[in-house]
Design a protein around this motif. Structure first.
Motif, PDB file in Angstrom:
ATOM      1  N   GLY A  66     -16.673  12.669  -3.720  1.00  0.00           N
ATOM      2  CA  GLY A  66     -16.696  13.769  -3.148  1.00  0.00           C
ATOM      3  C   GLY A  66     -17.859  14.810  -3.214  1.00  0.00           C
ATOM      4  O   GLY A  66     -17.703  15.924  -2.506  1.00  0.00           O
ATOM      5  N   ALA A  67     -18.884  14.494  -4.075  1.00  0.00           N
ATOM      6  CA  ALA A  67     -19.897  15.487  -4.288  1.00  0.00           C
ATOM      7  C   ALA A  67     -20.856  15.563  -2.691  1.00  0.00           C
ATOM      8  O   ALA A  67     -21.584  16.716  -2.688  1.00  0.00           O
ATOM      9  CB  ALA A  67     -20.756  14.986  -5.218  1.00  0.00           C
ATOM     10  N   ALA A  68     -20.872  14.531  -1.936  1.00  0.00           N
ATOM     11  CA  ALA A  68     -21.434  14.791  -0.688  1.00  0.00           C
ATOM     12  C   ALA A  68     -20.946  15.907   0.212  1.00  0.00           C
ATOM     13  O   ALA A  68     -21.581  16.357   1.083  1.00  0.00           O
ATOM     14  CB  ALA A  68     -21.335  13.533   0.010  1.00  0.00           C
ATOM     15  N   ILE A  69     -19.638  16.330  -0.253  1.00  0.00           N
ATOM     16  CA  ILE A  69     -18.997  17.522   0.756  1.00  0.00           C
ATOM     17  C   ILE A  69     -19.722  18.679   0.608  1.00  0.00           C
ATOM     18  O   ILE A  69     -19.954  19.354   1.579  1.00  0.00           O
ATOM     19  CB  ILE A  69     -17.456  17.679   0.292  1.00  0.00           C
ATOM     20  CG1 ILE A  69     -16.566  16.375   0.484  1.00  0.00           C
ATOM     21  CG2 ILE A  69     -17.021  18.710   0.985  1.00  0.00           C
ATOM     22  CD1 ILE A  69     -15.182  16.587   0.014  1.00  0.00           C
ATOM     23  N   THR A  70     -20.405  18.825  -0.409  1.00  0.00           N
ATOM     24  CA  THR A  70     -21.239  20.302  -0.606  1.00  0.00           C
ATOM     25  C   THR A  70     -22.394  20.202   0.186  1.00  0.00           C
ATOM     26  O   THR A  70     -22.638  21.099   0.853  1.00  0.00           O
ATOM     27  CB  THR A  70     -21.502  20.388  -2.153  1.00  0.00           C
ATOM     28  OG1 THR A  70     -20.499  20.496  -2.820  1.00  0.00           O
ATOM     29  CG2 THR A  70     -22.252  21.710  -2.218  1.00  0.00           C
ATOM     30  N   GLY A  71     -23.153  19.319   0.376  1.00  0.00           N
ATOM     31  CA  GLY A  71     -24.299  18.910   1.315  1.00  0.00           C
ATOM     32  C   GLY A  71     -23.719  19.072   2.609  1.00  0.00           C
ATOM     33  O   GLY A  71     -24.448  19.711   3.706  1.00  0.00           O
ATOM     34  N   LEU A  72     -22.584  18.372   3.106  1.00  0.00           N
ATOM     35  CA  LEU A  72     -22.173  18.253   4.450  1.00  0.00           C
ATOM     36  C   LEU A  72     -21.812  19.877   4.944  1.00  0.00           C
ATOM     37  O   LEU A  72     -21.914  20.422   5.946  1.00  0.00           O
ATOM     38  CB  LEU A  72     -20.892  17.656   4.592  1.00  0.00           C
ATOM     39  CG  LEU A  72     -21.153  15.974   4.323  1.00  0.00           C
ATOM     40  CD1 LEU A  72     -19.910  15.330   4.236  1.00  0.00           C
ATOM     41  CD2 LEU A  72     -21.939  15.375   5.931  1.00  0.00           C
ATOM     42  N   ALA A  73     -20.963  20.626   4.190  1.00  0.00           N
ATOM     43  CA  ALA A  73     -20.714  21.942   4.191  1.00  0.00           C
ATOM     44  C   ALA A  73     -21.889  23.048   4.413  1.00  0.00           C
ATOM     45  O   ALA A  73     -21.903  24.002   5.251  1.00  0.00           O
ATOM     46  CB  ALA A  73     -19.768  22.450   3.215  1.00  0.00           C
ATOM     47  N   ALA A  74     -23.066  22.659   3.729  1.00  0.00           N
ATOM     48  CA  ALA A  74     -24.206  23.462   3.975  1.00  0.00           C
ATOM     49  C   ALA A  74     -25.025  23.375   5.114  1.00  0.00           C
ATOM     50  O   ALA A  74     -25.664  24.362   5.475  1.00  0.00           O
ATOM     51  CB  ALA A  74     -25.191  23.281   2.657  1.00  0.00           C
ATOM     52  N   PRO A 126     -24.725  23.844   9.261  1.00  0.00           N
ATOM     53  CA  PRO A 126     -23.751  24.060  10.247  1.00  0.00           C
ATOM     54  C   PRO A 126     -23.596  22.871  10.979  1.00  0.00           C
ATOM     55  O   PRO A 126     -22.244  22.885  11.615  1.00  0.00           O
ATOM     56  CB  PRO A 126     -24.688  25.212  11.049  1.00  0.00           C
ATOM     57  CG  PRO A 126     -25.614  25.599   9.849  1.00  0.00           C
ATOM     58  CD  PRO A 126     -26.030  24.357   9.110  1.00  0.00           C
ATOM     59  N   ARG A 127     -24.272  21.892  11.395  1.00  0.00           N
ATOM     60  CA  ARG A 127     -24.255  20.868  12.186  1.00  0.00           C
ATOM     61  C   ARG A 127     -22.989  19.765  11.590  1.00  0.00           C
ATOM     62  O   ARG A 127     -22.391  19.174  12.195  1.00  0.00           O
ATOM     63  CB  ARG A 127     -25.314  19.995  12.588  1.00  0.00           C
ATOM     64  CG  ARG A 127     -26.479  20.647  13.368  1.00  0.00           C
ATOM     65  CD  ARG A 127     -27.672  20.142  13.403  1.00  0.00           C
ATOM     66  NE  ARG A 127     -28.384  19.883  12.077  1.00  0.00           N
ATOM     67  CZ  ARG A 127     -29.351  18.948  11.780  1.00  0.00           C
ATOM     68  NH1 ARG A 127     -30.103  18.490  12.605  1.00  0.00           N
ATOM     69  NH2 ARG A 127     -29.888  19.003  10.453  1.00  0.00           N
ATOM     70  N   THR A 128     -22.909  19.768  10.416  1.00  0.00           N
ATOM     71  CA  THR A 128     -22.006  18.687   9.777  1.00  0.00           C
ATOM     72  C   THR A 128     -20.771  19.685   8.946  1.00  0.00           C
ATOM     73  O   THR A 128     -19.856  18.872   8.345  1.00  0.00           O
ATOM     74  CB  THR A 128     -22.679  17.936   8.760  1.00  0.00           C
ATOM     75  OG1 THR A 128     -23.281  18.598   7.523  1.00  0.00           O
ATOM     76  CG2 THR A 128     -23.581  17.068   9.196  1.00  0.00           C
ATOM     77  N   ALA A 129     -20.815  20.831   9.263  1.00  0.00           N
ATOM     78  CA  ALA A 129     -19.763  21.728   8.339  1.00  0.00           C
ATOM     79  C   ALA A 129     -18.347  21.388   8.787  1.00  0.00           C
ATOM     80  O   ALA A 129     -17.376  21.159   7.945  1.00  0.00           O
ATOM     81  CB  ALA A 129     -20.082  23.283   8.884  1.00  0.00           C
ATOM     82  N   PRO A 130     -17.826  21.057  10.156  1.00  0.00           N
ATOM     83  CA  PRO A 130     -16.953  20.398  10.495  1.00  0.00           C
ATOM     84  C   PRO A 130     -16.556  19.154   9.987  1.00  0.00           C
ATOM     85  O   PRO A 130     -15.325  19.075   9.568  1.00  0.00           O
ATOM     86  CB  PRO A 130     -16.831  20.329  12.171  1.00  0.00           C
ATOM     87  CG  PRO A 130     -17.980  21.240  12.369  1.00  0.00           C
ATOM     88  CD  PRO A 130     -18.927  21.333  11.431  1.00  0.00           C
ATOM     89  N   ILE A 131     -17.262  18.294   9.763  1.00  0.00           N
ATOM     90  CA  ILE A 131     -17.105  17.233   8.739  1.00  0.00           C
ATOM     91  C   ILE A 131     -16.607  17.380   7.500  1.00  0.00           C
ATOM     92  O   ILE A 131     -15.943  16.648   6.944  1.00  0.00           O
ATOM     93  CB  ILE A 131     -18.315  16.236   9.115  1.00  0.00           C
ATOM     94  CG1 ILE A 131     -18.646  15.833  10.362  1.00  0.00           C
ATOM     95  CG2 ILE A 131     -18.298  14.956   8.162  1.00  0.00           C
ATOM     96  CD1 ILE A 131     -19.998  14.896  10.704  1.00  0.00           C
ATOM     97  N   ALA A 132     -17.387  18.250   6.954  1.00  0.00           N
ATOM     98  CA  ALA A 132     -17.186  18.773   5.647  1.00  0.00           C
ATOM     99  C   ALA A 132     -15.511  19.148   5.279  1.00  0.00           C
ATOM    100  O   ALA A 132     -14.873  18.670   4.398  1.00  0.00           O
ATOM    101  CB  ALA A 132     -17.935  19.668   5.011  1.00  0.00           C
ATOM    102  N   GLU A 133     -15.157  19.974   6.314  1.00  0.00           N
ATOM    103  CA  GLU A 133     -13.801  20.568   6.225  1.00  0.00           C
ATOM    104  C   GLU A 133     -12.640  19.361   6.465  1.00  0.00           C
ATOM    105  O   GLU A 133     -11.722  19.164   5.810  1.00  0.00           O
ATOM    106  CB  GLU A 133     -13.546  21.306   7.566  1.00  0.00           C
ATOM    107  CG  GLU A 133     -14.301  22.664   7.551  1.00  0.00           C
ATOM    108  CD  GLU A 133     -14.023  23.595   6.220  1.00  0.00           C
ATOM    109  OE1 GLU A 133     -12.804  23.723   5.719  1.00  0.00           O
ATOM    110  OE2 GLU A 133     -15.012  23.875   5.621  1.00  0.00           O
ATOM    111  N   GLU A 134     -13.021  18.266   7.403  1.00  0.00           N
ATOM    112  CA  GLU A 134     -12.250  17.167   7.431  1.00  0.00           C
ATOM    113  C   GLU A 134     -12.289  16.202   6.176  1.00  0.00           C
ATOM    114  O   GLU A 134     -11.412  15.955   5.449  1.00  0.00           O
ATOM    115  CB  GLU A 134     -12.722  16.192   8.545  1.00  0.00           C
ATOM    116  CG  GLU A 134     -12.875  16.756   9.931  1.00  0.00           C
ATOM    117  CD  GLU A 134     -11.147  17.239  10.400  1.00  0.00           C
ATOM    118  OE1 GLU A 134     -10.171  16.465   9.808  1.00  0.00           O
ATOM    119  OE2 GLU A 134     -11.178  17.601  11.447  1.00  0.00           O
TER     120      GLU A 134
END
Length: 540
Positions: free
Chosen positions: A471-479, A481-489
């Motif tokens: 789950g640590a990769a979620i932080t990088g995805l959220a940072a 803007p292009r992958t922020a929606p993926i982070a929310e999922e």
């Protein structure tokens, strides 16, 4: 006499502090791993072994340590274990490489295995009657509270100072425990033990437990059948396509089978044996360790998933994650105050059932409140109830298991009880870890199926990254803007998977509660009103 009584209770404090230290060290490293990876430049595999080498060696040696404590002296074994532990802590704090740190953790596991079952047998030998129930309550609450305090202490030391202080803190604590134990705790041993040593039994026991526990801990990492990542041990690479996990598991089971056959033969011949099979003729002991193993499946497995969820989904720091788990520790410590009077009123078996029921309510409640937008206060009450349950069940279940075990064999009984708990806990973590990460992969794959602009290959890459990073990769995805929606999922998927793990743990605890209904009502005289066998006067 009053001085002797006070001395024994201060001695109990020293023993409990030693137990807290080895339990904390099983969890304190979890929050320090990212900084260890940066400072020592170790691989993710080495970092994993920093965490798991301790648990593996610890579980493998419990039975052997408990048996040898009966023969050589329980206080001597406990103090030796603390000494080994503090030397290992110094080596860990000064480690300059991954292999050096792993070696120090192995040595810590050896010291911890010498301490845990011996702490139980010391309580069994030096407390009697109502006092024994209170002593076990304090001991059990120490375990639950220490398991929850580990992440808090580790997060604070790592954030404020360095990961090295997560090990350095053991040095003054260990020295205080050694001095207090030598002064305040009475020595005891089994002077009637048969001469000779069952070296073959000890070797088979260690090989068997190592293989089984390794398979349970590492199945998700290296693959339950096919090898999913490189594996090396002592510089030797595993090149076969089949995973080392089933091989280790089969070798472990085979060794345990030979061990049991050898123990039966030795017991029938009246020869020295590591395992005294007559202990299983004691109903309270037999049912108690079975219930302990089943309850352990769901008791601490969720503590593997919750810190990951707090940090990677809710965005908590390591220190704040420790604070979030603090209600569990508070509940567990509070249980030490209410456990003894409840036991006097209702009996130990009923208190165990109440404790497991409280754990079941707390764990199931946590499953209900886990979500990507959970407020900080939502888990507090359930963690507190969970902690109350751990404090009540751990202490009194241990008391029930050992109540009718003769004092001279309490080291062996304690080793068996501790081993049953560790194997149950390892199996619980293995199953809950599989539920967590298999659920995470499946849910996230489904949720990303309709994500615009995400090709199947990219989707698989994202899912793999989130799973392998826990789950640590979620932080990088959220940072980004292009992958922020993926982070929310990913946050939704991780929360759902954590919920499933919580419900699985609750299911284990329900089975454990049913097993606890078979616990016998132990006779009052079985709580140890007779003087301890072969006990020397307390040095006060």
């Amino acid at each position: 006499m009053r001085s002797e009584g006070r001395g024994r209770w201060w001695g109990l404090l020293a023993i409990s502090l030693g137990v807290a230290m080895i339990i904390v060290d099983a969890t304190i490293v979890n929050v320090a791993v990212p900084q260890i990876i940066r400072d020592l430049e170790v691989t993710s595999t080495d970092a994993q072994w920093v965490q798991e080498a301790y648990t593996l060696v610890f579980a493998a040696l419990l039975l052997v340590a408990g048996r040898f404590a009966d023969r050589s002296g329980r206080r001597r074994m406990f103090v030796t274990g603390v000494t080994v532990f503090v030397v290992a802590s110094v080596l860990a704090a000064l480690a300059g490489s991954g292999p050096a740190l792993i070696g120090a953790r192995v040595l810590q596991g050896i010291g911890g295995a010498m301490m845990l079952p011996t702490s139980l047998s010391l309580l069994n030998a030096n407390f009697r009657g109502r006092e024994k129930g209170i002593a076990f309550a304090i001991w059990g609450s120490t375990i639950g509270g220490a398991a929850a305090l580990g992440p808090l202490l580790g997060g604070w030391l790592t954030t404020t100072y360095s990961w090295r202080w997560a090990f350095g803190i053991n040095i003054p604590v260990s020295l205080a425990v050694i001095v207090a134990t030598l002064i305040l705790v009475a020595e005891s041993r089994d002077d009637r033990a048969e001469r000779g040593v069952d070296l073959l039994g000890a070797l088979l026991s260690v090989i068997g437990m190592t293989g089984v526990v390794f398979a349970l801990i590492e199945g998700r990492t290296y693959g339950w059948w096919e090898r999913e990542r490189p594996f090396s041990l002592f510089g030797l690479d595993w090149t076969a396509n089949v995973s080392p996990v089933p091989v280790a598991g089969l070798v472990g089971l085979a060794a345990l089978g030979v061990f049991l056959a050898e123990q039966v033969r030795r017991n029938r011949a009246g020869r020295p044996a590591l395992l005294d099979l007559s202990l299983f003729g004691i109903g309270s002991f037999r049912n108690g360790i079975l219930a302990a193993a089943i309850v352990s499946l769901g008791e601490f497995g969720l503590l593997f998933a919750l810190p990951l969820w707090f940090q990677n989904v809710l965005g908590y720091s390591a220190f704040r994650t420790g604070l979030a788990l603090l209600p569990l520790a508070v509940g567990s410590f509070l249980a030490s105050g209410i456990g003894a009077p409840l036991t006097q009123r209702w009996g130990a078996a009923r208190v165990v059932q109440l404790g497991v029921a409280a754990e079941l309510v707390g764990v199931a409640g946590l499953g209900l409140v886990v979500a990507p937008d959970t407020t900080w206060w939502a888990p507090v009450g359930f963690l507190f109830v969970y902690g109350i349950g751990v404090g009540l069940a751990t202490a009194q279940l241990t008391g029930v298991s050992l109540a009718e075990v003769p004092v001279q064999r309490s080291g062996q009984g304690s080793g068996l009880q501790s081993t049953a708990r560790q194997v149950g806990s390892a199996l619980g973590i293995a199953v809950l870890g599989t539920v967590l990460f298999a659920g995470l992969g499946g849910i996230l794959t489904d949720r990303l199926a309709d994500q615009p602009g995400l090709a199947p290959a990219q989707r698989e890459q994202v899912v793999t990254a989130v799973k392998e990073s826990a789950g640590a990769a979620i932080t990088g995805l959220a940072a980004d803007p292009r992958t922020a929606p993926i982070a929310e999922e990913a946050k939704v998927a991780f929360s759902d998977a954590t919920r499933y793990a919580a419900f699985a743990a609750a299911g284990f605890l329900l089975v454990g509660l049913l097993a606890c209904l078979r616990l016998p009502r132990v006779r009052a005289e079985a709580t140890g009103d007779a003087p301890p066998a072969s006990a020397e006067p307390a040095q006060v």
